[in-house]
Design a protein around this motif. Structure first.
Motif, PDB file in Angstrom:
ATOM      1  N   GLU A 181     -68.854  -2.839 -43.133  1.00 18.81           N
ATOM      2  CA  GLU A 181     -70.152  -1.623 -42.727  1.00 18.81           C
ATOM      3  C   GLU A 181     -71.142  -1.768 -44.421  1.00 18.81           C
ATOM      4  O   GLU A 181     -70.265  -1.505 -44.877  1.00 18.81           O
ATOM      5  N   ILE A 182     -72.242  -2.439 -43.862  1.00 16.53           N
ATOM      6  CA  ILE A 182     -72.370  -2.689 -45.116  1.00 16.53           C
ATOM      7  C   ILE A 182     -73.893  -1.339 -45.228  1.00 16.53           C
ATOM      8  O   ILE A 182     -74.358  -1.368 -46.492  1.00 16.53           O
ATOM      9  N   SER A 183     -74.862  -1.276 -44.275  1.00 15.79           N
ATOM     10  CA  SER A 183     -76.177  -0.869 -44.334  1.00 15.79           C
ATOM     11  C   SER A 183     -75.910   0.351 -45.563  1.00 15.79           C
ATOM     12  O   SER A 183     -75.360   1.204 -45.209  1.00 15.79           O
ATOM     13  N   PRO A 184     -77.142   0.624 -46.400  1.00 17.31           N
ATOM     14  CA  PRO A 184     -76.900   1.929 -46.773  1.00 17.31           C
ATOM     15  C   PRO A 184     -78.222   3.273 -45.917  1.00 17.31           C
ATOM     16  O   PRO A 184     -78.607   3.777 -46.681  1.00 17.31           O
ATOM     17  N   ARG A 185     -78.801   2.599 -45.010  1.00 15.92           N
ATOM     18  CA  ARG A 185     -79.179   3.426 -44.078  1.00 15.92           C
ATOM     19  C   ARG A 185     -78.862   3.967 -43.420  1.00 15.92           C
ATOM     20  O   ARG A 185     -80.024   4.819 -42.459  1.00 15.92           O
ATOM     21  N   GLY A 186     -77.473   4.496 -42.878  1.00 19.53           N
ATOM     22  CA  GLY A 186     -77.142   5.874 -42.160  1.00 19.53           C
ATOM     23  C   GLY A 186     -77.603   5.709 -40.964  1.00 19.53           C
ATOM     24  O   GLY A 186     -77.700   4.745 -40.337  1.00 19.53           O
ATOM     25  N   GLN A 187     -77.978   7.201 -40.527  1.00 18.41           N
ATOM     26  CA  GLN A 187     -78.622   6.441 -38.737  1.00 18.41           C
ATOM     27  C   GLN A 187     -79.548   5.743 -38.710  1.00 18.41           C
ATOM     28  O   GLN A 187     -79.623   5.499 -37.455  1.00 18.41           O
ATOM     29  N   ASP A 188     -80.247   5.474 -39.479  1.00 19.71           N
ATOM     30  CA  ASP A 188     -81.745   4.949 -39.250  1.00 19.71           C
ATOM     31  C   ASP A 188     -81.011   3.082 -39.204  1.00 19.71           C
ATOM     32  O   ASP A 188     -81.908   2.069 -39.209  1.00 19.71           O
ATOM     33  N   SER A 189     -80.223   2.742 -39.879  1.00 18.86           N
ATOM     34  CA  SER A 189     -79.259   1.206 -40.139  1.00 18.86           C
ATOM     35  C   SER A 189     -79.079   0.760 -38.302  1.00 18.86           C
ATOM     36  O   SER A 189     -78.606   1.049 -37.331  1.00 18.86           O
ATOM     37  N   ALA A 190     -79.611  -0.364 -38.373  1.00 21.77           N
ATOM     38  CA  ALA A 190     -79.574  -0.897 -36.705  1.00 21.77           C
ATOM     39  C   ALA A 190     -77.963  -1.629 -36.472  1.00 21.77           C
ATOM     40  O   ALA A 190     -77.957  -1.490 -35.258  1.00 21.77           O
ATOM     41  N   SER A 191     -77.693  -1.956 -37.569  1.00 21.13           N
ATOM     42  CA  SER A 191     -76.080  -2.833 -37.806  1.00 21.13           C
ATOM     43  C   SER A 191     -75.191  -1.734 -37.622  1.00 21.13           C
ATOM     44  O   SER A 191     -74.163  -1.819 -36.558  1.00 21.13           O
ATOM     45  N   ARG A 192     -75.198  -0.861 -38.137  1.00 21.13           N
ATOM     46  CA  ARG A 192     -74.629   0.632 -37.700  1.00 21.13           C
ATOM     47  C   ARG A 192     -74.610   0.829 -35.826  1.00 21.13           C
ATOM     48  O   ARG A 192     -73.919   1.168 -35.915  1.00 21.13           O
ATOM     49  N   ALA A 193     -75.915   1.234 -36.204  1.00 21.39           N
ATOM     50  CA  ALA A 193     -75.915   2.033 -34.203  1.00 21.39           C
ATOM     51  C   ALA A 193     -75.333   1.046 -33.566  1.00 21.39           C
ATOM     52  O   ALA A 193     -74.477   0.902 -32.341  1.00 21.39           O
ATOM     53  N   VAL A 194     -75.890  -0.946 -34.148  1.00 22.43           N
ATOM     54  CA  VAL A 194     -74.441  -1.231 -32.954  1.00 22.43           C
ATOM     55  C   VAL A 194     -73.357  -1.799 -33.025  1.00 22.43           C
ATOM     56  O   VAL A 194     -72.202  -1.776 -32.327  1.00 22.43           O
TER      57      VAL A 194
END
Ligand SMILES: Cc1cc2nc3c(=O)[nH]c(=O)nc-3n(C[C@H](O)[C@H](O)[C@H](O)COP(=O)(O)O)c2cc1C
Length: 202
Positions: free
Chosen positions: A8-21
């Motif tokens: 996982e790469i996004s640094p946007r934590g809870q706001d990250s769309a890629s992490r949510a999916v």
């Protein structure tokens, strides 16, 4: 399915769309394969180094004495490469940044694309050595790239397919989380992508 490697790469934590999916994907994988070992790398936290001269020498040398002397410099690349070679399923969840992949993901790729370990030039051409693996890509972007005028600006999916194919990983499925910067699309982009996760053949 014995081993899953997730990047996982996004640094946007809870706001990250890629992490949510990717979270929904991991939940599904855990249900399907409860005994599978899951290795997760959060490249927003880990800060992988760029290749420097010593590391390049350490991973390229064919001189056993030099390889031994430079063992420490090759350690991280060795470890990440071993992990990839041992995995059955690679999951990469990444944002599009400036039409390409974030440099943190490129740093990981530079550490695992290695002659003699994950690919090899032969008389017949390039041979990918990362065999018998599947990959799942979760790709988030502000715009829409699967169709329409911006399609040719997508340097994420074509690049990932090409470089993973180069090392032997050709069995790949993609889930797009598109239009995150387009309010009308953004509201439904994550739920739609999570729905698509439910339809993946895992
Ligand atoms: C530094 C930066 C560069 C970006 N560049 C692009 C881009 O070139 N094209 C695009 O469609 N979206 C771009 N975006 C938007 C992201 O792709 C979008 O917000 C996506 O949801 C990010 O993934 P994440 O939510 O998992 O962090 C950029 C965002 C950032 C922060």
């Amino acid at each position: 399915m014995k081993r899953i490697l997730m990047i996982e790469i996004s640094p946007r934590g809870q706001d990250s769309a890629s992490r949510a999916v990717a979270g929904a994907l991991v939940a599904r994988l855990k249900k399907l394969y409860p005994s599978a070992q899951l290795i997760r790398h959060d490249l927003a936290a880990e800060h992988l180094p760029h290749l420097d001269g010593t590391t390049l020498r350490a991973i390229a040398t064919r001189d056993p004495a030099e390889a031994d002397a430079l063992k420490a410099a090759a350690r991280l690349s060795d470890q990440l490469t071993d992990e990839l070679l041992e995995t059955d399923l690679l999951v990469i969840a990444t944002p599009m940044w400036n039409f390409g992949i974030p440099s943190a993901l490129k740093a990981w790729i530079d550490l695992i694309v290695r002659p003699g370990r994950t690919f090899q030039y032969t008389a017949g051409g390039v041979l990918g050595l990362a065999k018998d693996k599947k990959a799942l890509l979760v790709l988030a972007s502000g715009g829409v790239f699967t169709d329409g005028p911006w399609r040719s600006w997508d340097f994420v999916e074509p690049y990932l397919r090409q470089i993973l194919g180069f090392i032997g990983i050709t069995d790949m499925q993609t889930v797009r989380v598109e239009g995150m910067n387009i309010p009308d699309l953004a509201v439904s982009a994550v739920p739609r992508a999570i729905e698509a996760v439910g339809e993946l053949v895992l």
